[in-house]
Design an enzyme around this catalytic site. Structure first.
Site, PDB file in Angstrom:
ATOM      1  N   ASP A   1       3.763  -4.801   3.544  1.00  0.00           N
ATOM      2  CA  ASP A   1       5.344  -5.252   3.512  1.00  0.00           C
ATOM      3  C   ASP A   1       5.355  -6.600   4.012  1.00  0.00           C
ATOM      4  O   ASP A   1       6.283  -7.552   3.554  1.00  0.00           O
ATOM      5  CB  ASP A   1       6.065  -4.331   4.526  1.00  0.00           C
ATOM      6  CG  ASP A   1       5.704  -4.110   5.669  1.00  0.00           C
ATOM      7  OD1 ASP A   1       4.452  -4.553   6.074  1.00  0.00           O
ATOM      8  OD2 ASP A   1       6.499  -3.298   6.638  1.00  0.00           O
TER       9      ASP A   1
ATOM     10  N   HIS B   1       0.893  -1.366   0.260  1.00  0.00           N
ATOM     11  CA  HIS B   1      -0.074   0.156  -0.040  1.00  0.00           C
ATOM     12  C   HIS B   1       0.936   1.418   0.028  1.00  0.00           C
ATOM     13  O   HIS B   1       2.082   1.278   0.121  1.00  0.00           O
ATOM     14  CB  HIS B   1      -1.095   0.033   1.313  1.00  0.00           C
ATOM     15  CG  HIS B   1      -0.060   0.040   2.479  1.00  0.00           C
ATOM     16  ND1 HIS B   1       0.361   0.807   3.068  1.00  0.00           N
ATOM     17  CD2 HIS B   1       0.249  -1.248   3.364  1.00  0.00           C
ATOM     18  CE1 HIS B   1       1.191   0.751   4.117  1.00  0.00           C
ATOM     19  NE2 HIS B   1       0.977  -0.621   4.329  1.00  0.00           N
TER      20      HIS B   1
END
Length: 414
Positions: free
Chosen positions: A315, A50
């Site tokens: 992540d 994101h």
């Protein structure tokens, strides 16, 4: 050498090699597929993190007596800057895929593109930002799977409930944790935070980031493994510093104006160690990434007409997938993070018209720290950064391609 795709067929074909802590990395600034005029891009599969968000930690005030900068959104929410930057990525990919004739310069057909986002606000809004700029005015569906606020494909929770797994996982994680050798980094963080005047020190009597205990917690089914102690504290603070910098806060508001290039390099080692312990032991990574790995494997192995697939995650998804798929070590120039916001692992399937063989190329496409902080718009003439990635089980040639059949054989072993 070439970049992920052709940018402009007749312009520069510049590549250089960086060596970083003993690792050779191919870095592509501009590129051309002119050396491979006989290949055609068939499909692209993207795993993205994101965009820029507000800091995640809710206990930042306990780590320092200093006042943190104000954010106008809840913890972990995508910011307006994050929307802008992810939109730049979307527009750039749209231009690039059109240049390679994979997608039309008008709205793609429903079967040609598939967008899938995790259920968090930051992932949904990032997917929207990408789509709105990549396919402006088009009716593109963003798919979600909400199971009471959790999507099992993106959720990095432990799946194996056996005690033997838990025991071995803890052993491997503590093995990663023991050789810290990060005293200088902890000293820098203690100074930046003025840690000895923090609530954690004054009330909880946890005052020494170097000697206080790091304890691994939540290594059990249904939980995301974590760390309690100095490494977790530092990672949470560093996350806030990084997001302040990306957001473009004045330099005196980024870590209270105490950051230099050398300090960034020192403290980022704490964040990398934290992520290594949590996500990068092979046993944990394979378990945490199992649903996502299966999802990608099904996409790769099943012949379908979808030309572009984008998964918008976190992540943690990138870290665990890279480990579980046995990627070789990599380094991202002009970036402090190994999985920066809006960064994307891009799997490309090419067809060699002469040899009648499918080829695979994998690239990390990301914005540099400067591009993120300055809000630099991307274009074919001002592209993001590209680093070619390599799997241990799919040997690449000097231009970064490996045989798709070798990739498929490897997928069957996972």
């Amino acid at each position: 050498m070439s970049v992920v795709y052709s940018t402009v067929k007749t312009i520069f074909n510049i590549g250089f090699i960086l060596t970083y802590i003993g690792i050779s990395v191919y870095v592509f600034v501009y590129g051309s597929t002119s050396d491979y005029n006989n290949i055609t891009l068939k499909q692209v599969f993207i795993l993205s993190r994101h965009g820029v968000r507000t800091p995640l930690a809710k206990d930042l005030d306990q780590m320092t007596p200093k006042k943190w900068p104000d954010w106008n959104k809840k913890p972990g929410y995508l910011t307006e800057k994050g929307i802008l930057l992810e939109g730049y990525m979307g527009k750039y990919f749209s231009e690039l895929l059109n240049k390679e004739n994979l997608l039309p310069d008008y709205c793609p057909k429903e079967e040609e593109i598939f967008i899938y986002a995790n259920v968090k606000q930051r992932t949904i809004e990032s997917a929207k930002a990408f789509v709105n700029k990549a396919f402006s005015g088009c009716n593109i569906t963003i798919h979600q799977k909400d199971h009471n606020g959790i999507d099992p494909v993106f959720n990095v929770a432990i799946h194996n409930s056996s005690l033997s797994f838990q025991k071995l996982a803890l052993e491997q994680m503590y093995e990663q944790l023991r050789p810290l050798n990060l005293n200088k980094s902890f000293e820098d963080m203690s100074h930046i935070l003025d840690y000895k005047l923090s609530q954690l020190c004054l009330i909880d009597n946890e005052c020494n980031l170097i000697t206080d205990l790091n304890k691994i917690i939540d290594v059990q089914v249904g939980f995301k493994p974590n760390i309690k102690g100095p490494l977790k504290i530092c990672n949470s603070a560093i996350d806030a510093f990084i997001m302040e910098n990306y957001e473009g806060f004045p330099f005196n508001n980024v870590a209270w104006g105490q950051m230099t290039e050398s300090k960034w390099q020192d403290i980022i080692n704490l964040s990398r160690k934290y992520h290594n312990v949590i996500f990068n032991t092979t046993l944990i990574a394979k378990d945490l990434s199992l649903p996502l790995l299966n999802y990608f494997r099904n996409i790769f192995l099943n012949d379908n007409s979808t030309k572009v697939t984008l998964l918008m995650g976190h992540d943690a998804n990138i870290y665990t997938l890279i480990n579980s798929m046995s990627f070789k070590p990599y380094f991202l120039p002009e970036q402090y993070e190994l999985a920066p916001v809006s960064g994307k692992i891009v799997f490309q399937k090419w067809f060699d018209e002469v040899k009648k063989k499918d080829l695979l190329k994998i690239s990390y496409v990301y914005q540099s720290t400067k591009q993120l902080r300055s809000g630099i718009e991307l274009s074919l003439w001002n592209p993001p950064q590209f680093v070619t990635l390599e799997l241990h089980n799919c040997k690449i040639d000097d231009k970064g391609y490996c045989l798709w059949d070798d990739f498929v054989k490897f997928l069957h072993t996972l």
